[in-house]
Design a protein around this motif. Structure first.
Motif, PDB file in Angstrom:
ATOM      1  N   LYS A 394       0.857  -1.196   0.000  1.00  0.00           N
ATOM      2  CA  LYS A 394       0.000   0.000   0.000  1.00  0.00           C
ATOM      3  C   LYS A 394       0.890   1.241   0.000  1.00  0.00           C
ATOM      4  O   LYS A 394       1.841   1.319   0.779  1.00  0.00           O
ATOM      5  CB  LYS A 394      -0.887   0.016   1.253  1.00  0.00           C
ATOM      6  CG  LYS A 394      -1.936  -1.085   1.282  1.00  0.00           C
ATOM      7  CD  LYS A 394      -2.962  -0.806   2.393  1.00  0.00           C
ATOM      8  CE  LYS A 394      -4.033  -1.874   2.426  1.00  0.00           C
ATOM      9  NZ  LYS A 394      -3.650  -3.023   3.251  1.00  0.00           N
ATOM     10  N   ARG A 396       2.410   4.695   0.987  1.00  0.00           N
ATOM     11  CA  ARG A 396       2.478   5.381   2.271  1.00  0.00           C
ATOM     12  C   ARG A 396       2.536   6.888   2.043  1.00  0.00           C
ATOM     13  O   ARG A 396       3.103   7.341   1.039  1.00  0.00           O
ATOM     14  CB  ARG A 396       3.716   4.939   3.056  1.00  0.00           C
ATOM     15  CG  ARG A 396       3.823   3.440   3.304  1.00  0.00           C
ATOM     16  CD  ARG A 396       2.624   2.869   4.053  1.00  0.00           C
ATOM     17  NE  ARG A 396       2.337   3.577   5.286  1.00  0.00           N
ATOM     18  CZ  ARG A 396       2.753   3.195   6.488  1.00  0.00           C
ATOM     19  NH1 ARG A 396       3.462   2.090   6.620  1.00  0.00           N
ATOM     20  NH2 ARG A 396       2.443   3.878   7.560  1.00  0.00           N
ATOM     21  N   ASP A 407      -4.410   7.272   7.220  1.00  0.00           N
ATOM     22  CA  ASP A 407      -3.327   6.380   6.770  1.00  0.00           C
ATOM     23  C   ASP A 407      -1.959   7.061   6.761  1.00  0.00           C
ATOM     24  O   ASP A 407      -0.967   6.447   6.390  1.00  0.00           O
ATOM     25  CB  ASP A 407      -3.634   5.856   5.356  1.00  0.00           C
ATOM     26  CG  ASP A 407      -4.846   4.945   5.364  1.00  0.00           C
ATOM     27  OD1 ASP A 407      -5.103   4.349   6.423  1.00  0.00           O
ATOM     28  OD2 ASP A 407      -5.539   4.845   4.329  1.00  0.00           O
TER      29      ASP A 407
END
Length: 448
Positions: A394, A396, A407
């Motif tokens: 994923k 960052r 996130d």
């Protein structure tokens, strides 16, 4: 982002493998100091601070799962360099491997150059899967027989045996550098290579170990007048007379060996004028170039300084054609990075197989990719937490202040002890190798 055959921004990266111990207690000798794919990408070599070279080989693709690329498994491990002591200067010479460079394969064996601070070695890596048997004058255990007991003549034969991979030093290139070697680069003629230290660059022939030619010497007569040092050097991928070297002042000099034997006068100098708005106490430190790499095409050159990656067109010296900010959010943290010495970290950079994407490392085990065609960038993390096989990485994001989104990770919580200095990209496929302290992560493009 990036497809080997052309730019496509839909590549998803997934976890493939991680090598190395999981312990939080990391032995100094196990810290990875260089990573390098060979010319086909079938072999991947790492060097560490303990002087060891570990070579991984890619397994053949499975016929049952053609979409699943072969994993890399240990092929050979050997001790390349040992700690030494220079008695004249009362200096310890570390065994740490500074650089590894593969030579193109010409026969069944593979060859690579490895260097520590002072000595370069040419290693031959070869396979043996047969052994000779049935000698006339020797027993099978190697003892010699009494010739008087030989009554019949035998023809020795080769018998199959378990595969053995042997690493043997073929050449040792020593005693040519007063200062620490920071770079080695194989020439496109594959007969010569250069080695660079802080103040000098030497040219070697791969067959000759007792002499080298000094091609660059920036050492002033009075060392108090020293203002810059050489930080990296690289040969052009297809012009055997051209090489570049970068300096701690942020300049890159291109030299042509046809011009003169000593290349003290450069053919071109690439330098970007400093932005007066960003001038600070740390300007000179962060402008120092830690790595320089030619594109595979030979048209462009990439340089990495502390905060950015720059792409230069070899036909334009005045400024880079592309500049990518790696971790601009650290500009406000330079004071603390100076105090903990992180500001002197030397990050490397690499191109993908068709020069459409560049990659480099950062802190907190983050690494950055910049798609040149789509002008997109992504931050990914090498972490054991997302190390399930084929799990997608994923992207960052780092929050630089104000309200932090769900996130995002705050700049203040970045771990500066976790850093990715060394990265490598498979020359043909979307497979990357990323070194975090003592672990080697391998990621690949997710294939549907």
């Amino acid at each position: 982002m990036c497809r080997p055959g052309g730019g496509s921004s839909d590549v998803q990266w997934c976890f493939s493998q991680v090598k190395g111990a999981i312990d939080d207690d990391v032995a100094e000798a196990d810290i990875i100091s260089t990573v390098e794919f060979n010319h086909t990408g079938e072999l991947l070599a790492t060097g560490d601070k303990g002087g060891r070279v570990v070579i991984f080989q890619q397994e053949p693709e499975s016929k049952n799962q053609p979409q699943c690329r072969g994993e890399y498994n240990v092929y050979s491990t050997f001790q390349s360099h040992e700690p030494e002591f220079d008695y004249l200067k009362s200096l310890e010479i570390e065994e740490k491997i500074n650089k590894i460079r593969w030579l193109p394969q010409k026969n069944a064996a593979q060859f690579l150059l490895s260097t520590n601070d002072k000595t370069i070695k040419l290693w031959k890596i070869s396979e043996r899967d047969k052994r000779p048997e049935g000698y006339n004058l020797k027993e099978e255990d190697g003892r010699y027989r009494d010739p008087n007991t030989v009554t019949t003549l035998r023809v020795p034969i080769f018998r199959p045996m378990d595969l053995m991979v042997e690493a043997s030093p073929r050449r040792v290139f020593a005693n040519a550098h007063t200062y620490h070697i920071n770079s080695i680069a194989v020439n496109s003629d594959y007969e010569t290579y250069l080695s660079a230290d802080d103040l000098r660059i030497n040219l070697w022939h791969l067959e000759i170990t007792d002499r080298s030619f000094n091609i660059v010497d920036i050492k002033p007569a009075n060392m108090e007048e020293l203002t810059e040092v050489i930080t990296a050097a690289e040969f052009h991928p297809n012009q055997c007379n051209t090489f570049v070297y970068s300096s701690s002042k942020g300049t890159i000099r291109m030299c042509d060996m046809r011009a003169s034997a000593l290349c003290d006068k450069h053919a071109k100098m690439f330098e970007e004028p400093e932005d007066p708005n960003n001038r600070s106490f740390f300007s000179e430190i962060i402008s120092s170039i830690s790595d320089v790499k030619f594109s595979h095409s030979g048209r462009y050159m990439m340089t990495r300084d502390y905060l950015s990656v720059k792409i230069w067109d070899l036909n334009m010296e005045t400024r880079p054609v592309e500049t990518y900010q790696v971790h601009e959010y650290l500009r406000s943290k330079l004071c603390s990075l100076y105090e903990n010495d992180c500001i002197f970290d030397k990050f490397e950079c690499c191109w993908n197989g068709n020069d459409s994407v560049v990659m480099t490392g950062s802190y907190n085990n983050f690494f950055r990719m910049f798609d040149r065609g789509y002008r997109q960038d992504v931050t990914l993390e090498a972490s054991r937490e997302n190390s399930k096989p084929r799990s997608v990485l994923k992207p960052r994001k780092v929050s630089t202040g104000g309200k932090r989104k769900k996130d995002e990770i705050s700049v203040d919580s970045l771990d500066f002890n976790k850093k990715i200095l060394h990265t490598a990209w498979h020359p043909l496929d979307n497979i990357i190798a990323v070194a975090t302290t003592n672990n080697l992560y391998i990621f690949q493009e997710k294939l549907n």
